[in-house]
Design a protein around this motif. Structure first.
Motif, PDB file in Angstrom:
ATOM      1  N   SER A 109      89.353  12.005  46.335  1.00  0.00           N
ATOM      2  CA  SER A 109      88.553  12.755  47.317  1.00  0.00           C
ATOM      3  C   SER A 109      88.305  11.944  48.582  1.00  0.00           C
ATOM      4  N   GLY A 110      89.168  10.975  48.844  1.00  0.00           N
ATOM      5  CA  GLY A 110      89.091  10.222  50.088  1.00  0.00           C
ATOM      6  C   GLY A 110      87.796   9.447  50.244  1.00  0.00           C
ATOM      7  N   ALA A 111      87.315   9.385  51.476  1.00  0.00           N
ATOM      8  CA  ALA A 111      86.141   8.572  51.776  1.00  0.00           C
ATOM      9  C   ALA A 111      84.878   9.110  51.131  1.00  0.00           C
ATOM     10  N   TYR A 112      84.830  10.417  50.872  1.00  0.00           N
ATOM     11  CA  TYR A 112      83.646  10.968  50.220  1.00  0.00           C
ATOM     12  C   TYR A 112      83.459  10.324  48.845  1.00  0.00           C
ATOM     13  N   GLY A 113      84.532  10.283  48.058  1.00  0.00           N
ATOM     14  CA  GLY A 113      84.446   9.654  46.746  1.00  0.00           C
ATOM     15  C   GLY A 113      84.146   8.174  46.835  1.00  0.00           C
ATOM     16  N   VAL A 114      84.743   7.498  47.814  1.00  0.00           N
ATOM     17  CA  VAL A 114      84.454   6.068  48.004  1.00  0.00           C
ATOM     18  C   VAL A 114      82.966   5.864  48.288  1.00  0.00           C
ATOM     19  N   SER A 115      82.416   6.702  49.156  1.00  0.00           N
ATOM     20  CA  SER A 115      81.005   6.554  49.508  1.00  0.00           C
ATOM     21  C   SER A 115      80.103   6.822  48.310  1.00  0.00           C
ATOM     22  N   LYS A 116      80.467   7.792  47.468  1.00  0.00           N
ATOM     23  CA  LYS A 116      79.646   8.115  46.306  1.00  0.00           C
ATOM     24  C   LYS A 116      79.804   7.079  45.198  1.00  0.00           C
ATOM     25  N   ALA A 117      80.999   6.508  45.073  1.00  0.00           N
ATOM     26  CA  ALA A 117      81.171   5.394  44.130  1.00  0.00           C
ATOM     27  C   ALA A 117      80.332   4.204  44.564  1.00  0.00           C
TER      28      ALA A 117
END
Length: 232
Positions: free
Chosen positions: A137-145
């Motif tokens: 999910s791109g940067a969204y997933g990175v930010s949530k991780a």
């Protein structure tokens, strides 16, 4: 926390589907005041709701909000940003914007309100996502991780001060952010009910739906087992 009765709550991203529900249910459960924070706050037909200008990605805006709301005892870091695009070929500005809003934002807000939360022995709620544990999910997933990891560390840092830190994780929910997603969706009411129940019961985490519980339980599997595209 033993309950929301008599508490003063700050909800970031208060204009959205989840944010509005956080505000509504906090008052329903006995909160005496809710600061409804957003970049462009809306008017609320309730004297208990105080609109508050807040851009969570702007350190000066966060500092002003903390000065204007010194009586906060519960912070809900709900504001979020989702923009499509990959990490390798997507727009780098969009990558940075999502990380600034979804990860750095909750950190800035928590740091600014920490003195008041320590005095009150209050609570922080960080709204993350099942995508904290799923790639693709791109940067969204990175930010949530990143928010998942930050929440665990913040919880340890504030534990000795009696501040509850709850990480909330959920799958697709029927809000504007999930418009166009063709998949089963949670209702904002059900998600927020589960989260406020978690706050009142002193929990560290809330896994709001079966998808989230399933993905979280899969973390012990190998990468190839977790992602079909890599299985070959």
């Amino acid at each position: 926390m033993t309950g929301l009765s008599g508490q003063t709550v700050l909800v970031t991203g208060a204009n959205g589907g989840l944010g509005t529900e956080f505000v509504r249910q906090a008052l329903e459960r006995g909160a005496t005041k809710v600061y409804a924070a957003a970049r462009r706050p809306q008017d609320w037909d309730d004297a208990r709701i105080v609109p508050l200008v807040l851009d969570v990605s702007d350190e000066a805006s966060v500092a002003r909000a903390a000065a204007e709301a010194p009586d906060v005892t519960i912070v809900v870091n709900n504001a979020g940003l989702l923009r499509p695009g990959g990490l390798v070929d997507g727009d780098l500005g969009d990558v940075r914007a999502q990380i600034e809003t979804n990860l750095v934002g909750p950190l800035l807000v928590t740091r600014a309100f920490a003195p008041a939360l320590r005095v009150a022995q209050g609570a922080v709620v960080n709204v993350a996502s099942v995508l904290s544990w799923l790639g693709g999910s791109g940067a969204y997933g990175v930010s949530k991780a990143g928010l998942w990891a930050a929440t665990d560390s913040i919880r340890l840092e504030l534990a000795s001060d009696g501040v509850q830190v709850l990480g909330a994780y959920l799958g697709y929910t029927d809000t504007a952010m999930a418009t166009g997603v063709d998949a089963p969706k949670n209702t904002p009411e059900a998600v927020v009910t589960a989260i406020w129940d978690g706050v009142e019961h002193g929990e560290h985490e809330v896994l709001a739906d079966e998808l989230t519980r399933s993905v979280r339980a899969s973390l012990g599997a190998t990468v190839a087992e977790r992602y079909a595209a890599l299985a070959g």
